[in-house]
Design an enzyme around this catalytic site. Sequence first.
Site, PDB file in Angstrom:
ATOM      1  CE  LYS A 148      -4.405   1.555   1.927  1.00 13.22           C
ATOM      2  NZ  LYS A 148      -5.092   1.727   0.662  1.00 13.22           N
ATOM      3  CG  LEU A 204      -4.187  -2.977  -1.098  1.00  9.40           C
ATOM      4  CD1 LEU A 204      -2.732  -2.841  -0.683  1.00  9.40           C
ATOM      5  CD2 LEU A 204      -4.968  -1.744  -0.726  1.00  9.40           C
TER       6      LEU A 204
HETATM    7  N1  PMP Z   1      -7.346  -1.658  -3.916  1.00  7.38           N
HETATM    8  C1  PMP Z   1      -6.859  -0.407  -3.961  1.00  7.38           C
HETATM    9  C2  PMP Z   1      -5.936  -0.042  -5.088  1.00  7.38           C
HETATM   10  C3  PMP Z   1      -7.213   0.534  -2.980  1.00  7.38           C
HETATM   11  O1  PMP Z   1      -6.720   1.780  -3.019  1.00  7.38           O
HETATM   12  C4  PMP Z   1      -8.125   0.149  -1.964  1.00  7.38           C
HETATM   13  C5  PMP Z   1      -8.566   1.154  -0.927  1.00  7.38           C
HETATM   14  N2  PMP Z   1      -7.625   1.270   0.098  1.00  7.38           N
HETATM   15  C6  PMP Z   1      -8.600  -1.162  -1.940  1.00  7.38           C
HETATM   16  C7  PMP Z   1      -8.190  -2.043  -2.947  1.00  7.38           C
HETATM   17  C8  PMP Z   1      -9.548  -1.640  -0.871  1.00  7.38           C
HETATM   18  O2  PMP Z   1      -8.877  -1.833   0.348  1.00  7.38           O
HETATM   19  P1  PMP Z   1      -9.633  -1.679   1.752  1.00  7.38           P
HETATM   20  O3  PMP Z   1     -10.776  -2.646   1.748  1.00  7.38           O
HETATM   21  O4  PMP Z   1      -8.597  -2.034   2.758  1.00  7.38           O
HETATM   22  O5  PMP Z   1     -10.063  -0.248   1.830  1.00  7.38           O
END
Ligand code: PMP
Length: 282
Positions: A148, A204
């Site tokens: 991230k 991610l």
């Molecule tokens: N993929 C990307 C590229 C993101 O920026 C996010 C948002 N943080 C997510 C997936 C979703 O992750 P989360 O459920 O932890 O917000």
Amino acid sequence: MNEAIVYLNGAFVPLAEARIPVLDRGFIFGDGVYEVVPVYAGRPFRLTQHLQRLARSLAAIGIDNPFDEAGWRGLIGDLVDRHTWPNQFVYLQVTRGVARRDHAFPKGITPTVFAMSSEFTIPPAAQREQGVSAITAPDERWLHCDIKSVSLLGNVLAKQSAVEAGAAECLMFRDGMLTEGSSSNIWVVRGGRVLGAPVNHLVLEGIRVGLLGELCERCGLDYELRRIPREEVLAADELMLTSATREILPITRLDGAPVGSGRPGPVYQRLIEAYQAATREA
Ligand code: PMP
């Protein structure tokens, strides 16, 4: 003012007074990582998982974690308590620190630690009832999307292409396979099954990926993470996106065409109810 107190390198300061040196490697190289943690009724949701992901991101780029879990929990609790909104989202960022500009890691520098909280406006009913539009585009990002990282240019450009098309999200494909949205994970419903892309270096791992698996189990829905070809996305009965700030939203138009019936579907309805129940239970 309510929103304006942030944490920077050990102190709580008004946002307008928070300063970092221009040689911070976050500014110069995008050399840092971040997290976004939703807070419901003053309580961070799935904080353990967010802090574990932060620790993994830091380890992946060789930055020492500035705090242990208790340290992060204390900092976040303190930040949340300084604001009166019941629902907030906390943004955390750690960069490698400040040093003379040189690509290689400098020795002996202290990471920059920044945290702020904003009011969390839960997606409005209209968005849930009508769904949102999305477009598709090739995934042009690097091969460590599991980190991230604050180096988000590929995601920024993808989101901008969606906005310019009047859409809320851009679904990205690498070699014809679905990866994720520019700032969300994407879910395909076919024949009552909930499908998501595999968790690997190309996406991610959203905190909502594991959570959706748990919610599917509670709802008696099949859930599978596997490679999803573009054709399957285009033939979906339902499409959904998940993220900390958008929870679960139905995608009802893709590249201008209706998805399934063009209305949020029954699987979405069950999952969003289960999601809201989980945020209340936490
Ligand atoms: N993929 C990307 C590229 C993101 O920026 C996010 C948002 N943080 C997510 C997936 C979703 O992750 P989360 O459920 O932890 O917000």
